[in-house]
Design an enzyme around this catalytic site. Structure first.
Site, mmCIF file in Angstrom:
data_model
loop_
_atom_site.group_PDB
_atom_site.id
_atom_site.type_symbol
_atom_site.label_atom_id
_atom_site.label_comp_id
_atom_site.label_asym_id
_atom_site.label_seq_id
_atom_site.Cartn_x
_atom_site.Cartn_y
_atom_site.Cartn_z
ATOM 1 N N HIS A 108 0.850 -1.197 0.000
ATOM 2 C CA HIS A 108 0.000 0.000 0.000
ATOM 3 C C HIS A 108 0.881 1.240 0.000
ATOM 4 O O HIS A 108 1.861 1.327 0.737
ATOM 5 C CB HIS A 108 -0.886 0.007 1.252
ATOM 6 N N ASP A 168 -14.682 3.739 7.205
ATOM 7 C CA ASP A 168 -13.695 4.616 6.565
ATOM 8 C C ASP A 168 -14.351 5.436 5.453
ATOM 9 O O ASP A 168 -14.018 6.610 5.269
ATOM 10 C CB ASP A 168 -12.523 3.808 6.005
ATOM 11 N N ARG A 222 -13.935 13.801 6.686
ATOM 12 C CA ARG A 222 -12.606 14.422 6.886
ATOM 13 C C ARG A 222 -12.260 15.329 5.715
ATOM 14 O O ARG A 222 -11.698 16.404 5.889
ATOM 15 C CB ARG A 222 -11.538 13.325 7.021
ATOM 16 N N SER A 231 -7.191 4.910 9.099
ATOM 17 C CA SER A 231 -7.885 4.784 7.816
ATOM 18 C C SER A 231 -7.172 3.744 6.938
ATOM 19 O O SER A 231 -7.805 2.826 6.399
ATOM 20 C CB SER A 231 -7.899 6.163 7.130
ATOM 21 N N LYS A 273 -8.275 -0.655 6.401
ATOM 22 C CA LYS A 273 -8.530 -1.266 5.093
ATOM 23 C C LYS A 273 -7.571 -2.436 4.838
ATOM 24 O O LYS A 273 -7.949 -3.447 4.258
ATOM 25 C CB LYS A 273 -8.389 -0.205 3.988
HETATM 26 N N1 URA Z 1 -5.036 7.199 2.383
HETATM 27 C C1 URA Z 1 -6.072 6.661 3.062
HETATM 28 O O1 URA Z 1 -6.564 5.595 2.709
HETATM 29 N N2 URA Z 1 -6.532 7.298 4.143
HETATM 30 C C2 URA Z 1 -6.018 8.471 4.589
HETATM 31 O O2 URA Z 1 -6.479 8.997 5.574
HETATM 32 C C3 URA Z 1 -4.945 9.035 3.850
HETATM 33 C C4 URA Z 1 -4.464 8.367 2.758
#
Ligand code: URA
Length: 431
Positions: A81, A160, A167, A182, A186
């Site tokens: 990621h 999220d 946000r 966040s 995931k």
């Molecule tokens: N990427 C994400 O998935 N969440 C965030 O808060 C910032 C970058």
């Protein structure tokens, strides 16, 4: 327990409990907590911060707020990621390279928004490629090919989705515990046993300083390891775009060139590093040996073959990979040249990303269409010596007015100076 009490506790900088965090996340997801209360919660967390224990509680509550992917039927599952950058096409290199070396890569990726691109959009720039796979096709592809790459489907981490949207409009994106929870919620829900994080730092990243990026990397690796996943973070430089190509089909072209062994440099180095960490954590091999394994997968053509297999398995026409000249480049071309002699001192990465977006490569709003052939090809990189009139970049768009706007933004991103800048490595730390 009431929402009001939890909000006032966090507003006053007191620690909130695991139970209180779960209560907030459950209520935010089922709608019993209003958006204005959720927004107040986010702002209180942003201003007062969350300690390690609170961040872990928030991540877990979010990760299990909806469906999760069960990959227990597969061995050596590995995910990567990136925290987001400009010209970041490492997934197209690292994921198939790791899969070619025995990792199982069942990866969910996102679309671009704002100045950063998204893997799913880039993948769709190869004609025919489908990124919406239902569960049975996703798992069948993982089983058959050892790799699948799809957009997030179903009810994965609804907390999220809800919180990120709030946000975005309440100026609470740039908070270490909120970003960490966040991303890691995931990753935990996506099920892989190994998680390799590419934490970007610099002008094109969420975290602009090395210290902040390191703190984010440490928090995320801690969360992943505490949840029983093998987690490692690489901190990489995002003070200038990664590689030379920015934009959807343009980035596929560059990734393919790396996979075919034709391009080395920063993009190759960071992709090898990420893939080697995936292999090393999955199989317990030494990092140095894992680098050699990945380099061999690339030089032997096995990584490219795996990428072509992935694209073909999702309906893509791989003649576009075998001959990347077939991939779209938008027809309106502007050539940016140096206005003086000197060195490329800096290239504001966020502005370069915004320029690519203006040219048509990105979306300003979720519903905007992407122009797959739009974007930027850099002829010069930070540190290069240029003479007045030398080509710095080609900008591609489908509309003259977009090309003119994109050119203005790009022009404001580049600084040429008499002195050469200090050259930064692409890999700054591994945690
Ligand atoms: N990427 C994400 O998935 N969440 C965030 O808060 C910032 C970058």
């Amino acid at each position: 327990m009431t929402v009001y009490d939890i909000l006032s506790k966090k507003r006053d900088g007191k620690k909130i409990t695991d139970e209180e965090i779960k209560y907030m996340i459950t209520g935010i997801c089922d709608g019993s907590i209003a958006d204005y209360q959720a927004s107040a919660f986010l702002m209180a967390c942003f201003i007062q911060g969350l300690d390690e224990e609170e961040t872990v509680s928030l991540t877990k509550a979010m990760a299990y707020s909806g469906d999760t992917i069960d990959l227990s039927a597969f061995s050596h599952t590995a995910d990567k990621h990136s925290t987001g950058g400009v010209g970041d096409k490492t997934t197209f290199i690292a994921a198939p390279a790791a899969a070619a070396c025995g990792c199982t890569v069942a990866k969910m990726s996102g679309r671009g928004l704002g100045h950063t691109g998204g893997t799913i959009d880039k993948m769709e720039s190869v004609p025919g490629t489908r990124t919406s796979l239902d569960n049975s096709e996703f798992f069948a592809n993982v089983k058959k090919h050892g790799i699948a790459l799809a957009g997030q489907t179903g009810n994965l981490v609804p907390a999220d989705k809800k919180l990120y949207a709030l946000r975005d409009v309440t100026a609470t994106v740039n908070s270490l515990p909120l970003i960490a929870s966040s991303i890691m919620s995931k990753k935990l829900a996506a099920g892989a046993q190994t998680i390799v994080l590419d934490v970007k730092t610099g002008s094109g990243a969420f975290m602009k300083t090395f210290e902040d990026s390191k703190a984010l990397a440490e928090m995320m690796t801690k969360i992943g390891n505490m949840a029983g996943r093998n987690t490692r973070a690489v901190i990489s430089n995002m003070d200038e775009p990664l590689g030379r190509y920015i934009g959807n089909s343009l980035e596929v072209i560059e990734a393919v060139e790396v996979l075919k062994g034709n391009v080395k440099g920063a993009l190759y180095d960071i992709s090898v590093c990420l893939a080697a960490n995936m292999v090393s954590l999955s199989f317990g091999t030494e990092y140095g040996d894992s680098v050699k394994i990945i380099e061999k997968a690339i030089s032997s053509g096995k990584a490219y073959e795996k990428f072509a297999e992935l694209i073909a398995s999702q309906g893509g026409d791989i003649s576009y990979l075998d001959n990347t000249d077939k991939l779209r480049r938008s027809p309106v071309i502007k050539v940016v040249t140096a206005n003086r002699d000197g060195y490329i001192f800096s290239m504001d990465c966020e502005k370069v990303g915004m320029s690519a977006c203006e040219l048509g490569a990105g979306r300003k709003k979720k519903e905007d269409n992407i122009d797959f052939g739009a974007g930027i090809v850099l002829c010069a990189k930070v540190g290069d010596k240029v003479h007045k009139g030398d080509e710095i970049a080609y900008l591609y768009s489908s509309e003259e007015n977009k090309a003119i706007e994109g050119e203005k933004i790009f022009g404001s991103a580049v600084r040429i100076s008499d002195i050469a800048p200090e050259k930064k490595d692409i890999i700054l730390d591994i945690i």
